[in-house]
Scaffold this motif. Structure first.
Motif, PDB file in Angstrom:
ATOM      1  N   SER A  57       4.056  -0.888  -5.306  1.00 22.63           N
ATOM      2  CA  SER A  57       4.242  -0.270  -3.816  1.00 22.63           C
ATOM      3  C   SER A  57       5.256   0.247  -3.465  1.00 22.63           C
ATOM      4  O   SER A  57       5.229   0.589  -2.141  1.00 22.63           O
ATOM      5  CB  SER A  57       4.887  -2.132  -3.539  1.00 22.63           C
ATOM      6  OG  SER A  57       5.677  -2.894  -3.063  1.00 22.63           O
ATOM      7  N   GLN A  70       7.072  -4.529   0.452  1.00 25.02           N
ATOM      8  CA  GLN A  70       6.720  -3.467   1.778  1.00 25.02           C
ATOM      9  C   GLN A  70       7.061  -3.579   2.622  1.00 25.02           C
ATOM     10  O   GLN A  70       8.125  -3.758   3.288  1.00 25.02           O
ATOM     11  CB  GLN A  70       4.940  -3.859   2.088  1.00 25.02           C
ATOM     12  CG  GLN A  70       4.669  -5.044   2.926  1.00 25.02           C
ATOM     13  CD  GLN A  70       2.900  -5.553   3.199  1.00 25.02           C
ATOM     14  OE1 GLN A  70       2.731  -5.246   2.098  1.00 25.02           O
ATOM     15  NE2 GLN A  70       2.599  -5.327   4.186  1.00 25.02           N
ATOM     16  N   ARG A  73       8.321  -0.877  -2.942  1.00 26.46           N
ATOM     17  CA  ARG A  73       9.086  -1.394  -1.206  1.00 26.46           C
ATOM     18  C   ARG A  73       8.350  -0.699   0.314  1.00 26.46           C
ATOM     19  O   ARG A  73       8.707  -0.444   1.004  1.00 26.46           O
ATOM     20  CB  ARG A  73      10.261  -0.954  -1.550  1.00 26.46           C
ATOM     21  CG  ARG A  73      11.086  -1.433  -2.765  1.00 26.46           C
ATOM     22  CD  ARG A  73      12.773  -1.058  -2.873  1.00 26.46           C
ATOM     23  NE  ARG A  73      13.574  -2.643  -1.861  1.00 26.46           N
ATOM     24  CZ  ARG A  73      13.089  -3.937  -2.358  1.00 26.46           C
ATOM     25  NH1 ARG A  73      12.726  -4.138  -3.374  1.00 26.46           N
ATOM     26  NH2 ARG A  73      13.404  -4.493  -1.734  1.00 26.46           N
ATOM     27  N   THR A  74       6.993  -0.241   0.152  1.00 26.57           N
ATOM     28  CA  THR A  74       6.643   0.921   1.325  1.00 26.57           C
ATOM     29  C   THR A  74       5.015   0.532   1.427  1.00 26.57           C
ATOM     30  O   THR A  74       4.641   0.244   2.847  1.00 26.57           O
ATOM     31  CB  THR A  74       7.067   1.936   0.672  1.00 26.57           C
ATOM     32  OG1 THR A  74       7.793   2.602   1.032  1.00 26.57           O
ATOM     33  CG2 THR A  74       5.567   2.851   2.456  1.00 26.57           C
ATOM     34  N   PHE A  75       4.458   0.433   0.125  1.00 22.30           N
ATOM     35  CA  PHE A  75       3.279   0.281   0.520  1.00 22.30           C
ATOM     36  C   PHE A  75       2.281  -1.526   0.540  1.00 22.30           C
ATOM     37  O   PHE A  75       2.557  -2.188  -0.135  1.00 22.30           O
ATOM     38  CB  PHE A  75       2.248   0.938  -0.805  1.00 22.30           C
ATOM     39  CG  PHE A  75       2.081   2.617  -0.875  1.00 22.30           C
ATOM     40  CD1 PHE A  75       2.609   3.194   0.023  1.00 22.30           C
ATOM     41  CD2 PHE A  75       2.728   2.905  -2.190  1.00 22.30           C
ATOM     42  CE1 PHE A  75       2.630   4.514  -0.575  1.00 22.30           C
ATOM     43  CE2 PHE A  75       3.462   4.193  -2.165  1.00 22.30           C
ATOM     44  CZ  PHE A  75       3.687   4.577  -1.808  1.00 22.30           C
ATOM     45  N   ALA A  76       1.507  -1.883   1.863  1.00 16.22           N
ATOM     46  CA  ALA A  76       0.568  -3.267   1.766  1.00 16.22           C
ATOM     47  C   ALA A  76      -0.363  -3.193   0.769  1.00 16.22           C
ATOM     48  O   ALA A  76      -0.509  -4.007   0.870  1.00 16.22           O
ATOM     49  CB  ALA A  76       0.625  -3.041   2.949  1.00 16.22           C
ATOM     50  N   HIS A  81      -0.371  -0.286   8.864  1.00 17.37           N
ATOM     51  CA  HIS A  81       0.221  -0.803   7.283  1.00 17.37           C
ATOM     52  C   HIS A  81      -0.139   0.739   6.580  1.00 17.37           C
ATOM     53  O   HIS A  81      -0.426   1.427   6.597  1.00 17.37           O
ATOM     54  CB  HIS A  81      -1.077  -1.725   6.084  1.00 17.37           C
ATOM     55  CG  HIS A  81      -0.488  -2.378   6.997  1.00 17.37           C
ATOM     56  ND1 HIS A  81      -0.133  -3.663   7.087  1.00 17.37           N
ATOM     57  CD2 HIS A  81      -1.848  -3.501   7.991  1.00 17.37           C
ATOM     58  CE1 HIS A  81      -0.106  -5.361   7.692  1.00 17.37           C
ATOM     59  NE2 HIS A  81      -1.516  -4.632   8.025  1.00 17.37           N
TER      60      HIS A  81
END
Length: 469
Positions: A231, A151, A233-236, A127
């Motif tokens: 996020s 994410q 569109r990446t970070f969990a 993650h």
């Protein structure tokens, strides 16, 4: 990036026999973990309760997380970051600006994340967690999560991992000053932050891996609601790096790796750097060292340092006074170094002095001041002006502790389709001083949690990177 901790009661699911057994096992694990944390992290009676200068175990071990840069800005051949201005193209004219105009908001969205493995068996996944130097609890989105933010990769599924364990509401860590509170038989957390961010869920234990290393019974927040979390569109979720014992770095420190280090680079998606711990921290010559200040209260998680002055090139700015960076209770004032903040924020009085001194020097070199949305000081870019840009130095309490920021990290090139290119000061005024990510690029930082010291030295950080798999 700054978050505050607010406890909110969360409805908990009905607990069956299996869940009750899990909580019983969890309590045993938490007692063991807290014995470890209290042995290594909690100062003796009478000591400063928030200071990182505490008795910790030393270890010859080392480990590293992958450190990933997230931004879509071009790095020019001359080393300057290039930003495309969109808002300025809507301006009807481009009048010269000679008065102080504080920026409205940070015009650059630069972020860094670490890649952590969580879970076991089919439930184990990597993650991307956004760095937060002031965070007190590592957290990520878990199934089910409503609302959730997009994410990279799947949400963490507690049911798919055999090593996942809920932390009981009776646990020692489920009470202030930790950002948690009992919610029935479980331990709940709630975090709030900038732009209306509101995240809540339950606290759990899980296996955490970084590279070949595995750490069991790692405390983290399993979020079941994540509102207004940016996020990208990446970070969990968030990798908390603050001074509370439940943060990512302090839990690693409790296992004997009491130093951590990073070297931020401005490269793109094809390479990654490293967040290094223990024996993996490079031994670099020429490190300058300043003290990490003791906490003023038990809830303080940031790493404060004593900033006393600022120079342009070799000239100390006499208008800068140490009291401009005085720290007050409640998180007001002071100076922190935060890779989670894109651009440096200077205390308002200090910002005014720095901007006026820079503009005075640029005027002598016949610079033309121009307007760009989001920036306080911009001049039209010419080869001549670029050669005359000055470096800036932050002076800390120790005489030799001087952090030099080169012009390439001090200014950005802002391109405008209608008005051409400008060189803009990548700083803004604020309530306290935060040395941000762009101004940390190509500098090695080493945090010594055992001795409460922060060391730094100039370094081409691209040399401590590897290709993305």
């Amino acid at each position: 990036m700054h978050t505050t901790h607010i406890i909110k009661k969360i409805p908990q699911p009905t607990l069956g026999t299996s869940m009750a057994m899990a909580i019983k096992n969890t309590l045993q694990c938490v007692v063991f973990l807290m014995a470890l944390i209290m042995t290594h992290l909690i100062p003796p009676a009478g000591a400063d309760a928030g200071s990182p200068k505490v008795a910790m175990a030393s270890s010859g071990a080392g480990s590293s997380f992958r450190l990933v840069a997230h931004h879509d800005y071009a790095l020019r051949d001359d080393g300057f970051l290039q930003v495309q201005s969109r808002l300025d193209d809507l301006l009807p004219s481009e009048a010269n600006v000679t008065t102080l105009r504080p920026p409205v908001a940070s015009p650059i969205d630069m972020a860094f994340s670490v890649v952590v493995g969580l879970g076991s068996g089919k439930g184990r996944h990597d993650h991307n967690l956004k760095l937060d130097a002031s965070g007190s609890l590592m957290w990520l989105q878990c199934k089910p999560c409503n609302p959730k933010q997009p994410q990279r990769g799947p949400l963490f599924d507690p049911k798919a991992s055999s090593t996942f364990q809920q932390v009981a509401g009776t646990s020692q860590i489920c009470h202030p000053p930790y950002p948690m509170e009992p919610a029935g038989q479980q331990c709940a957390f709630h975090l709030s932050g900038e732009h209306g961010m509101s995240v809540h869920g339950f606290v759990a234990l899980e296996n955490l891996t970084m590279g070949p290393e595995s750490m069991k019974e790692f405390v983290f927040g399993c979020a079941h609601s994540a509102e207004h979390f940016n996020s990208q569109r990446t970070f969990a979720g968030v990798a908390a790096m603050g001074k509370m014992p439940t943060s990512l770095v302090m839990q690693v420190a409790a296992r004997g790796q009491t130093q951590f280090s990073y070297c931020l680079f401005s490269g793109g998606a094809s390479r990654h750097g490293f967040l290094r711990f223990g024996a993996d921290v490079p031994r670099r010559p020429g490190l300058r060292t300043t003290k990490i200040l003791p906490a003023l209260d038990a809830h303080e998680s940031q790493y404060y340092v004593s900033l006393v002055g600022i120079s342009l090139d070799a000239k100390r700015l006499t208008g800068i006074r140490p009291e401009m960076f005085a720290r007050r209770r409640g998180g007001q004032g002071g100076c922190v170094i935060d890779p989670g903040t894109p651009l440096t924020v200077l205390a308002r009085e200090a910002y005014r002095v720095v901007e006026e001194a820079m503009w005075s020097d640029l005027q002598r070199n016949r610079a033309e001041r121009v307007q760009r949305q989001g920036y306080g000081l911009c001049v039209r870019k010419t080869a001549e002006i670029k050669r005359h840009l000055q470096s800036l130095s932050f002076h800390f309490a120790e005489e030799t502790a001087r952090l030099v920021v080169k012009p390439e990290q001090l200014f950005t090139v802002v391109e405008s389709k209608l008005h051409g290119a400008a060189l803009c000061l990548a700083m803004s005024p604020g309530e306290r001083t935060v040395i941000g990510a762009l101004q940390q690029v190509d500098t090695r930082f080493v945090y010594d949690l055992k001795d409460a010291k922060l060391s730094f030295a100039s370094e081409p950080c691209s040399q401590d990177t590897a290709g993305v798999d």
